[in-house]
Enzyme design. Structure first.
Site, mmCIF file in Angstrom:
data_model
loop_
_atom_site.group_PDB
_atom_site.id
_atom_site.type_symbol
_atom_site.label_atom_id
_atom_site.label_comp_id
_atom_site.label_asym_id
_atom_site.label_seq_id
_atom_site.Cartn_x
_atom_site.Cartn_y
_atom_site.Cartn_z
ATOM 1 N N ARG A 117 0.730 -0.999 0.211
ATOM 2 C CA ARG A 117 -0.011 0.044 -0.078
ATOM 3 C C ARG A 117 0.941 1.328 0.150
ATOM 4 N NH1 ARG A 117 -5.116 2.045 0.043
ATOM 5 N NH2 ARG A 117 -5.243 3.825 1.576
ATOM 6 N N HIS A 118 1.882 1.188 1.069
ATOM 7 C CA HIS A 118 2.536 2.513 0.978
ATOM 8 C C HIS A 118 3.729 2.179 2.037
ATOM 9 C CE1 HIS A 118 0.669 3.516 4.770
ATOM 10 N NE2 HIS A 118 -0.242 3.446 4.401
ATOM 11 N N ARG B 12 4.655 6.577 6.901
ATOM 12 C CA ARG B 12 3.896 7.916 6.660
ATOM 13 C C ARG B 12 3.639 8.759 7.967
ATOM 14 N NH1 ARG B 12 -0.927 7.007 9.134
ATOM 15 N NH2 ARG B 12 -2.099 4.964 9.272
ATOM 16 N N ARG C 246 -1.320 9.421 -0.848
ATOM 17 C CA ARG C 246 0.022 8.951 -0.405
ATOM 18 C C ARG C 246 0.052 7.621 -1.178
ATOM 19 N NH1 ARG C 246 -2.436 8.077 4.797
ATOM 20 N NH2 ARG C 246 -3.064 5.909 5.132
#
Ligand SMILES: *[C@@H]1O[C@H](CO)[C@@H](O)[C@H](O)[C@H]1NC(C)=O
Ligand SMILES: *[C@@H]1O[C@H](CO)[C@@H](O)[C@H](O)[C@H]1NC(C)=O
Ligand SMILES: *[C@@H]1O[C@H](CO)[C@@H](O)[C@H](O)[C@H]1NC(C)=O
Ligand SMILES: *[C@@H]1O[C@H](CO)[C@@H](O)[C@H](O)[C@H]1NC(C)=O
Length: 339
Positions: free
Chosen positions: A83-84, A87, A179
């Site tokens: 996903r990322h 963060r 993001r």
């Protein structure tokens, strides 16, 4: 000294004598003192083991299916989901964090003491509202860098699946969340190079709940567990102990257990932004273990194997992947990067 010398000689002989056994790692034969099994289990005190999925990525060497193909085989299709990277906190979490910080500062303490001495110079790391929810881009654990390196590592592992001269556009997929799209771009640069947009068509898939299971962020309309999970108690005995300690060290301070949870939560993200957090040492390892446990409970029951809905929606992705693998690289394509 001389007896140690003799011991070396004896062990050297012993290692040579067993050198013909095949079921041994190669390095076991190279040096007389090479131990075939690592006797250390590193990282027991690492904060990174107690931050759930919120903080910097952590890895381990363990059982499971190895990533390297057996001798004589090559990977001819790769399907990846991510996903990322690291963060900032979500905006909705930012509200709770700022409430806890307000409570801290509204105590009007002018000189912080004990475990909070660092507060005399510490400043919150989110200096603009707009940063909430974004991938971090500073510090050693920065999310964009992690993701770029992920792409670059995949280029080394799977670059042979990309025919640069074919003029064929490679599709990639990403979920429609700022993001996450940034992550896909960085991964693309890492894998395909700086001019990756010449090679890739990025398909941006809606995150809307009415997509049902047909998205990279599938949801079940009947999934009411999420609410239950979100209201799991943060009022744990270990956090009350921490609150009592900090209050005692700083007369006038009136933190409670859930404030402690929020401050720990906040400080984990500081690692994603600055790479270190002065807050880490304000809490004991026992308190961090309990913090990690809150995250384990949440993810297991709300987003993992503890949720019947997670299995149901995940099955669609697994099924689609199986179909591509069954069709094979010529028909289906070689690379499926989903971010
Ligand atoms: C790719 O496109 C360029 C420019 O149109 C062309 O010169 C080249 O022959 C093409 N390569 C292949 C492998 O089709
Ligand atoms: C990317 O840029 C390099 C250097 O300018 C060029 O040789 C290459 O063909 C480009 N790749 C694509 C896919 O356009
Ligand atoms: C701690 O205090 C906050 C308000 O400052 C409150 O919202 C919260 O419910 C309290 N937690 C506990 C466990 O009493
Ligand atoms: C998986 O695919 C098979 C065959 O294409 C289909 O019958 C089945 O319903 C699918 N299951 C899920 C969970 O998508």
């Amino acid at each position: 000294m001389s007896s140690i010398g003799q011991l070396c000689g004896l062990l050297g002989l012993a290692a040579l004598a067993t050198a013909s056994y095949s079921n041994r790692p190669d390095y076991a034969r190279r040096f007389p003192y090479a131990a075939p099994y690592d006797q250390s289990f590193l990282g027991g005190y690492s904060i990174l083991k107690h931050v759930g999925g919120l903080g910097p990525y952590s890895n381990r060497m363990s059982y499971g299916i190895g990533r390297d193909p057996p001798d004589g085989c090559v990977v001819d299709q790769v399907i990846m989901i991510k996903r990322h990277g690291e963060r900032y906190p979500q905006g909705s979490d930012g509200v709770k964090i700022e409430a806890a910080l307000d409570k801290l500062y509204s105590s009007k303490i002018t000189e912080w003491k004990g475990d909070l001495t660092f507060l005399n110079s510490w400043e919150y790391y989110v200096d603009s509202e707009g940063l909430y929810g974004l991938e971090t881009d500073t510090g050693p654990y920065n999310g964009l860098l992690t993701t770029y390196k992920h792409g670059a590592e995949y280029r080394v592992r799977y670059g042979h699946l990309w025919d640069q001269n074919s003029n064929k556009t490679v599709p990639m997929w990403t979920a429609e969340f700022e993001r996450v799209v940034q992550t896909a771009r960085k991964f693309g640069e890492g894998f395909f190079g700086w001019n990756y947009t010449d090679s890739v068509a990025l398909n941006v898939i809606s995150e809307s709940a009415d997509m049902g299971a047909n998205s990279l962020t599938p949801v079940c309309p009947d999934d009411h567990l999420t609410q239950t999970c979100k209201s799991l108690s943060q009022d744990l005995p270990a956090f009350r102990v921490a609150a009592d300690r900090l209050n005692r060290q700083n007369p006038g301070l009136d933190l409670n257990s859930t404030d402690i949870y929020q401050l720990m939560f906040m400080s984990v993200f500081e690692l994603n932004v600055r790479g270190y957090s002065d807050w880490t040492d304000a809490f004991t390892m026992d308190e961090w273990k309990w913090f990690g446990y809150t995250q384990d409970l949440l993810f297991y029951h709300c987003a993992g194997p503890g949720s019947q809905f997670a299995k149901a929606v995940g099955a669609v992705y697994a099924n689609a992947s199986l179909k591509l693998l069954t069709q094979g690289p010529e028909k289906a394509g070689t690379m499926f990067f989903n971010l």
